[in-house]
Scaffold this active site. Structure first.
Site: not given
Length: 548
Positions: A197, A240, A96, A317-318
């Site tokens: 990200d 993302e 990531d 995770h968000d």
């Protein structure tokens, strides 16, 4: 076929996955201990959330050294061993990576702050302005202005997230080259690829208040591909992109454009919030309309055609836990957890499973802001308290949408701290760990975990699921049913996304053959029409009768 098209990818939030040394924080050795578990689950890759050196203002998404490992997680040798052990099990590792911004403790920014003439000054985005008079109205995702005043230089710097996460200036060629050098450093270690990200923000035009999908975005991503991705065979890259449309998705993932393998788009995950451009609308809740969910997911199933590639997910995770968000985590916990698995995993694209999703982990409930760790939730809370919102209203929003919901420690067994750690966990374990855990489900053929295993195995062995066509069926609003088909075979998926029974009538041109999976055992499905029980879901092979 690319290696990742028939695989399922498992996301690990390392801080909360498995703690090997008892300090309450998950680590790389803890992941290595669970490689056999991931192999038996059947996943083809691990998406590893950031483990780089970081002050942890945003739990690792504020990177201070891209080529060092955060000591809380272990060492570079531990990471190299994880890559090796995973590959022995035919599992790739995706790193990531955050290249929209760094930590304010990164050497580049430390140098940049020294004076306006510093060589690293242009690595970041600065604007003139008197203190208290921000350059424009750009807002941080984490509340407040996106500009922070730097007194020594009498300039503002841009940060679309916290003030400790200054945005990089992608217009600066030398900065881009250093980013590509760093990415090649990781690629040479044998990783399977990158999750990038907020990649859609790197083309920002702050003076025009354009953040996502700026005019040079795709030029930068193509350049990244040419300098990094194209050098390695079948490297998987996932971007993302919160503001993507299907057209933008095709731009990113069309192989001919040489950009990314696929993107995460979030249109379906924003259906339970009030409409508006401001990201703070995440906290303005509204009920999910199943008709909208069907429309959006079907659009992304068909609009990319055979040009782009889709990612499939409910959790990360968000995001809050899907079984609590749109399912029923009480009366129909098992049924609704299985429903969301069945509904998603028969679709076209690469499915992503977030740690704990495969056992039906649920949201937590907090009653005080002191119980909240997440910086986004905390900033929102204090910002809105000052604006007159009630404590009860804000805590409700955090319980529904807060990021801590996804970050509570993985529930391995019913022992103290859910088997996650022998020490006090960094974030409290969910109170339901004694009933919801891996050990309870590991050998139960009727468990949620077994459902995920079955779905992952089925995808690996059925090209129809990977490449077949998609057709949404006309049904009652709360029934989501679709066909996957090719020239020789077809699969019908039927789900009832409510706690009420609903009637389902089979299309007259379908002949039911063999049931593949169901979340209600021994349920009769072969009548011309059936009553779907609450949160019922199943898939069945069918034959499509052609009209004369």
């Amino acid at each position: 076929m690319k290696w990742w098209q028939d695989k399922v990818i498992y996301q690990i939030y390392p801080r909360s996955f498995n703690d090997s040394n008892g300090d309450g924080i998950g680590d790389l050795k803890g992941i290595i201990e669970k490689i056999d578990y991931l192999s038996e689950l059947g996943v083809g890759a691990i998406w590893l959330c950031p483990v780089y050196q970081s002050p942890n203002k945003d739990n690792g998404y504020d990177i201070s050294d891209y080529q060092e490992i955060q000591s809380l997680f272990g060492t570079m040798e531990d990471l190299e061993l994880l890559i090796e052990k995973a590959r022995e099990k035919n599992i790739y590792l995706l790193m990531d990576l955050v290249v929209n911004h760094t930590s304010d403790q990164h050497p580049w920014f430390i140098e940049a702050r020294k004076n306006k003439e510093n060589d690293y000054r242009a690595f970041y985005i600065w604007r003139d302005g008197d203190e208290g008079e921000v350059p424009n109205t750009l807002s941080s995702v984490f509340s407040g202005s996106a500009w922070t005043y730097d007194s020594p230089s009498s300039q503002y710097y841009l940060h679309l997230f916290t003030k400790e996460q200054p945005d990089l200036n992608w217009k600066h060629k030398e900065m881009r080259e250093k980013i590509y050098q760093m990415m090649n450093f990781w690629a040479e270690k044998g990783i399977g690829g990158f999750r990038l990200d907020v990649i859609d923000l790197i083309g920002k035009e702050p003076d025009l208040e354009i953040t996502a999908n700026g005019p040079l975005l795709h030029d930068y991503v193509h350049e990244m591909n040419q300098n990094v991705f194209s050098k390695y065979e079948d490297m998987l890259t996932v971007g993302e992109t919160w503001g993507a449309t299907p057209e933008i998705g095709k731009q990113f993932s069309d192989p001919a454009r040489e950009e990314l393998s696929m993107i995460f788009q979030f249109e379906h995950m924003m259906l339970d919030q009030q409409e508006g451009k401001d990201s703070s609308n995440k906290w303005a809740l509204k009920p999910l309309e199943i008709s909208q969910l069907k429309a959006v997911m079907s659009k992304w199933q068909t609009a990319l055609g055979n040009i782009g590639w889709n990612s499939l997910f409910w959790n990360n995770h968000d995001l809050p836990r899907i079984v609590s968000r749109w399912g029923d985590d009480q009366t129909y916990w098992m049924e609704s957890a299985k429903l969301f698995a069945i509904l998603l995993h028969f679709m076209k694209g690469t499915p992503f499973v977030y740690q704990g999703e495969e056992i039906g982990m649920t949201n937590i409930v907090v009653s005080n802001i002191d119980q909240v760790d997440d910086i986004e939730s905390r900033n929102m809370y204090f910002d809105r308290i000052n604006k007159g919102y009630s404590k009860e209203q804000l805590l409700h929003a955090i319980n529904v949408k807060g990021r801590d919901n996804a970050r509570t420690p993985m529930q391995w067994n019913g022992s103290v701290h859910a088997g996650f750690s022998s020490g006090q966990p960094w974030l409290c374990v969910n109170d339901n760990y004694e009933t919801i855990n891996v050990e309870n489900q590991l050998h139960d053929p009727a468990s949620i975990l077994s459902t995920y295993r079955q779905l992952i195995h089925y995808r690996k062995n059925n090209e129809l699921i990977v490449f077949g066509e998609y057709e949404l069926l006309y049904t009652e609003e709360e029934v989501f049913s679709y066909l996957r088909y090719n020239d020789t075979e077809a699969i019908l998926v039927v789900t009832n996304l409510s706690e009420k029974a609903h009637r389902f009538v089979y299309p007259k041109n379908l002949v039911l053959k063999e049931q593949i999976i169901s979340n209600y055992p021994n349920q009769e499905i072969y009548a011309e029409q059936i009553e779907l029980k609450p949160y019922m879901a199943y898939a069945v092979k069918v034959a499509i009768q052609k009209k004369c």
